[in-house]
Design a protein around this motif. Structure first.
Motif, PDB file in Angstrom:
ATOM      1  N   VAL A   1      77.073  58.696  25.036  1.00 45.15           N
ATOM      2  CA  VAL A   1      76.054  58.316  26.022  1.00 45.15           C
ATOM      3  C   VAL A   1      74.747  58.011  25.309  1.00 45.15           C
ATOM      4  CG1 VAL A   1      74.814  59.012  28.107  1.00 45.15           C
ATOM      5  CG2 VAL A   1      77.151  59.839  27.724  1.00 45.15           C
ATOM      6  N   ASN A   2      74.168  56.836  25.638  1.00 39.49           N
ATOM      7  CA  ASN A   2      72.866  56.438  25.114  1.00 39.49           C
ATOM      8  C   ASN A   2      71.774  57.026  26.000  1.00 39.49           C
ATOM      9  OD1 ASN A   2      70.640  55.183  24.026  1.00 39.49           O
ATOM     10  ND2 ASN A   2      71.108  53.172  24.898  1.00 39.49           N
ATOM     11  N   ILE A   3      70.915  57.878  25.396  1.00 40.21           N
ATOM     12  CA  ILE A   3      69.812  58.444  26.173  1.00 40.21           C
ATOM     13  C   ILE A   3      68.463  58.005  25.605  1.00 40.21           C
ATOM     14  CG2 ILE A   3      71.129  60.433  26.997  1.00 40.21           C
ATOM     15  CD1 ILE A   3      69.726  62.107  24.834  1.00 40.21           C
ATOM     16  N   GLY A   4      68.482  56.947  24.796  1.00 43.83           N
ATOM     17  CA  GLY A   4      67.247  56.417  24.250  1.00 43.83           C
ATOM     18  C   GLY A   4      66.906  56.935  22.874  1.00 43.83           C
ATOM     19  N   ASP A   5      67.725  57.851  22.333  1.00 47.75           N
ATOM     20  CA  ASP A   5      67.495  58.336  20.970  1.00 47.75           C
ATOM     21  C   ASP A   5      68.139  57.384  19.966  1.00 47.75           C
ATOM     22  OD1 ASP A   5      66.196  60.455  22.076  1.00 47.75           O
ATOM     23  OD2 ASP A   5      67.877  61.860  21.904  1.00 47.75           O
ATOM     24  N   ALA A   6      67.946  57.693  18.690  1.00 47.73           N
ATOM     25  CA  ALA A   6      68.518  56.830  17.638  1.00 47.73           C
ATOM     26  C   ALA A   6      70.035  56.838  17.687  1.00 47.73           C
ATOM     27  CB  ALA A   6      68.014  57.294  16.275  1.00 47.73           C
ATOM     28  N   GLU A   7      70.610  57.997  17.976  1.00 49.59           N
ATOM     29  CA  GLU A   7      72.058  58.119  18.024  1.00 49.59           C
ATOM     30  C   GLU A   7      72.498  58.527  19.441  1.00 49.59           C
ATOM     31  OE1 GLU A   7      74.150  57.461  15.617  1.00 49.59           O
ATOM     32  OE2 GLU A   7      72.590  56.993  14.134  1.00 49.59           O
TER      33      GLU A   7
END
Length: 804
Positions: A67-73
């Motif tokens: 899941v993409n939560i806006g962090d780098a990974e």
């Protein structure tokens, strides 16, 4: 009514906090029952996007997501929701997030392993972030939701919900528009209404659904009715998020787009609308009263049988809807409906009131129509709904059919308000320009004259009819807390009415003698009144519409109320009963000649004292006489009191008397006639009734205070033989007259009949007390005065003086 603060601030946005806004509304008469955020407190939840999904190696129902939560990974989260898909956006509780829970401590998200697979957070459904569940699974967010944004900010979960208690007279406040109007006038701010384009038909040709013709037969119940068709609605378009949020936050569940639009306009403007599926309408629309025994299946699948006074919307096939309350199932819109007919109307509140409760219904529409909806609003609301539907779904608006009977619409009559009257009622000076400002912002048409304001109420203010209504509006908007508390200047009359106090003292005297107060109806049983009949009491007034057969006449004597109380207590093993009552007795056969006399009555049954081992006896006439005399002032001269034999038919002829004070008739006392008592199944019963007026006059007398004589008293006793028919009261009167001012006290202390007393006579012994306030009496002076008394008795009553 629940309403979103965010929605309100789109109309008017004062520079104050939610708490201050709630306080303003409460002080203006719109009490805030509750105020709370859309969702309970939680933290660490952001918008996330699912970028990949793999099956969990050891669990069929679990999946491993990235899941993409806006962090780098991206973060790895194990999820069991059935609706999780690649590309969807949903709330993500990150590690360290605290979610709401019932124990108020919150549920903290930690790194964990599910069946051996690491999970660094949680994908959330609606319930996890304190929203209402609409589906089983994750809360799917719109595709344009910005990844990484705090979910509270994105969904507006800190938005405050105001739960407002709307009083029955303020139907105009059952909407965002109504509440915003109040806020705008309180804060003297303009109100920003949404732009509503003119409602112009786009099409009404044969290829599209024409608007049905309308006939209104119940014109008083429905003086204004508008109908408009909308065709070719694109049902693939969902309800916009902003509309869903507004409805949900106002306590309404999102259904489908068409229903949501009508609910949105209802909450926004306060006008209930109804959408019919155009394909289900057969023939023309008729607004009429229901036919007796006509049945209708409602939207909630409840089938009701109509009685004939309900207002219905019908077509050629029968009733389509219960007007102003709920639509019918046959014409309801569904997810596949593309052509509708939209209704907007003004229904007379009296035509809607009580009909919903009759069928166990309580709807948002009936709640508003029963209180009164703005009769100028149907056209505006129809235009607003049509604009929303056509602009969002590209539907085509048809012709508007309007049926109106202006004669039966409410009349907004002007009210003249003298400016000085505002000051007289409120108690402070308010600048006339401020009054005008308040009333104009509330929607009134105001014409200012030199000393008055002529105000025409707006169409939505059904509660405005008199000038006091206008003063109340000015006061509540000006602010009750801005009106200083000032002691009123009163011209108080110092005349004191002591009637209640004096009657209370009489009651206390009777209570001290063992009586209890009874309180009963002024109505009585005609049969009991017949038993207590006597010409001296007067005529009986029969009631035209008695509450029961045993309370069919007005009582002529308070005994009619007290004797049933005695019967009730005797039947419950209470052998000793003492009651009194104060109230009115009523004499006369008609209201025009009815005489109402304030009276006090007593009734007593049983022994003198409560049950005891020694010296008890049955109550007698002299005990009752003693109790009666406790109602008289202690300082009254006994010479002013006179008793005569009573001739009332319902009293014992030898055990009853009439009471006079200063020759003014006060009332009667004595034993209830044995035959009357027998018919009532009562034992020996003692009764009395006195008029309160002469007793109160006596109690109000001012008695002079005299200095006691410092000279000794002298007592002389006389014993006489006199005819038995001669009353003691007559003899005492003769003694006082003959004795003059030197006689200070007199009483009878012995009565004897028997041996050595001739038949028809009796021996009476009186004590005479003599005293002079200026000197010591000599034996000669006392003897002269006593001899004068004896001679008067001999001359007037032929008594014989006894030597011993």
């Amino acid at each position: 009514m629940k309403i979103s603060e965010q929605w309100l601030r789109q109309w008017v946005n004062p520079d104050n906090t939610s708490e201050q806004l709630a306080e303003q509304l409460t002080m203006a008469g719109l009490e805030i029952d509750d105020r709370y955020a859309v969702a309970r407190a939680f933290s660490g939840v952001v918008v996330g996007e699912v970028i990949s999904i793999e099956q969990h190696p050891d669990a069929d129902k679990l999946r491993v997501t990235q899941v993409n939560i806006g962090d780098a990974e991206p973060v790895q989260i194990v999820c069991g929701a059935p609706n999780v898909t690649v590309g969807m956006k949903a709330p993500v509780a990150t590690v360290g997030a605290v979610l709401p829970s019932d124990d108020k401590k919150g549920f903290k998200i930690k790194k964990s392993k599910l069946r051996g697979v690491a999970s660094n957070g949680m994908l959330c459904g609606a319930s996890e972030i304190d929203l209402t569940d609409s589906i089983d699974g994750l809360l799917e967010l719109p595709a344009d939701a910005p990844v990484g944004t705090d979910i509270r900010d994105y969904l507006g979960l800190d938005n405050q919900i105001l739960d407002i208690s709307i009083t029955p007279n303020r139907g105009d406040c059952f909407s965002v528009r109504g509440i915003a109007r109040e806020i705008s006038v309180i804060n003297n701010l303009p109100m920003q209404m949404p732009e509503i384009p003119a409602n112009v038909a786009v099409t009404d040709n044969g290829a599209d659904t024409p608007t049905p013709a309308v006939t209104v037969s119940a014109i008083e119940a429905c003086p204004r009715y508008l109908l408009q068709s909308i065709s070719n609605i694109d049902r693939s378009i969902d309800t916009p998020k902003w509309m869903q949020d507004a409805l949900v936050q106002s306590g309404l569940r999102s259904h489908n787009f068409l229903v949501d639009v009508t609910n949105y306009v209802l909450m926004e403007l306060g006008q209930p609308l109804h959408a019919f599926d155009a394909e289900t309408i057969v023939g023309d629309i008729v607004v009429r009263l229901a036919q007796p025994e006509e049945s209708l299946t409602l939207l909630n699948e409840q089938t009701i049988t109509l009685t004939g006074d309900e207002l219905v919307i019908a077509d050629d096939k029968g009733a389509l809807a219960l007007a102003g309350i709920m639509g019918g199932q046959r014409s309801s819109v569904t997810d596949s409906t593309t052509n509708i007919v939209l209704e907007s109307a003004f229904f007379n509140p009296l035509a809607i009131a009580a009909r919903a409760r009759r069928f166990g219904l309580h709807t948002d529409a009936s709640q508003r129509f029963e209180r009164g909806v703005d009769f100028e609003l149907p056209e505006i609301a129809l235009a607003r709904a049509c604009d929303l539907i056509t602009s969002i779904t590209a539907g085509q608006a048809g012709q508007i059919v309007t049926v109106e009977h202006s004669k039966y619409l409410p009349v907004c009559a002007p009210i003249t308000l003298p400016i000085a009257k505002v000051r007289d009622v409120i108690g402070i000076e308010i600048d006339p320009s401020e009054m005008v400002r308040i009333l104009i912002q509330l929607g009134f048409d105001v014409e200012q004259q030199s000393d008055a304001l002529v105000c025409k109420p707006p169409s939505y203010r059904f509660d405005m009819s008199i000038l006091e209504d206008l003063i109340e509006e000015i006061a509540r908007i000006y602010g009750y807390d801005n009106i200083p508390s000032v002691l009123p200047h009163l011209q108080v009359s110092m005349d004191y009415d002591d009637t209640a106090d004096l009657i209370h003292e009489m009651k206390l005297a009777l209570v001290d003698n063992g009586y209890m107060e009874a309180i009963s109806f002024s109505f009585s049983d005609a049969k009991l009144e017949a038993l207590l009949d006597d010409e001296a009491l007067g005529e009986v007034l029969a009631l035209a519409n008695p509450i029961s057969s045993d309370l069919a006449v007005m009582r002529r004597t308070l005994l009619s109320s007290l004797l049933p109380c005695v019967q009730y207590n005797l039947n419950r093993q209470q052998p000793r009963v003492r009651f009194f009552e104060t109230g009115l007795s009523f004499v006369g056969q008609s209201v025009s000649d009815l005489v109402q006399t304030p009276s006090i009555a007593l009734v007593a049954v049983g022994d003198v004292w409560d049950e005891q081992a020694y010296q008890n006896r049955a109550l007698d006439f002299y005990d009752l006489k003693h109790d009666i005399e406790q109602l008289l002032p202690a300082q009254i001269d006994s010479a002013r009191i006179r008793y005569e034999r009573s001739g009332l038919a319902f009293l014992h002829p030898g055990q009853s008397a009439k009471l006079y004070i200063d020759d003014v008739y006060v009332g009667w006392l004595g034993q209830l006639h044995p035959s009357t008592a027998k018919q009532l199944d009562l034992p020996t019963t003692w009764v009395a009734q006195l008029s309160l007026a002469p007793l109160l006059t006596l109690a109000r007398e001012q008695h002079a205070i005299t200095t006691p004589s410092k000279f000794p008293q002298v007592r002389r006793d006389i014993a006489i033989l006199v005819d038995s028919d001669t009353s003691v009261q007559t003899l005492a009167s003769t003694i006082r007259t003959a004795a003059g001012n030197l006689l200070t006290d007199l009483w009878l202390f012995d009565v004897y009949q028997g041996d050595n007393v001739p038949a028809g006579q009796r021996s009476l012994a009186f004590a005479l007390v003599w005293q002079d306030s200026t000197q010591t009496l000599s034996d000669e002076a006392v003897k002269t005065a006593t001899d004068k008394v004896v001679q008067a008795l001999v001359d007037q009553h032929a008594v014989q003086l006894r030597d011993s």
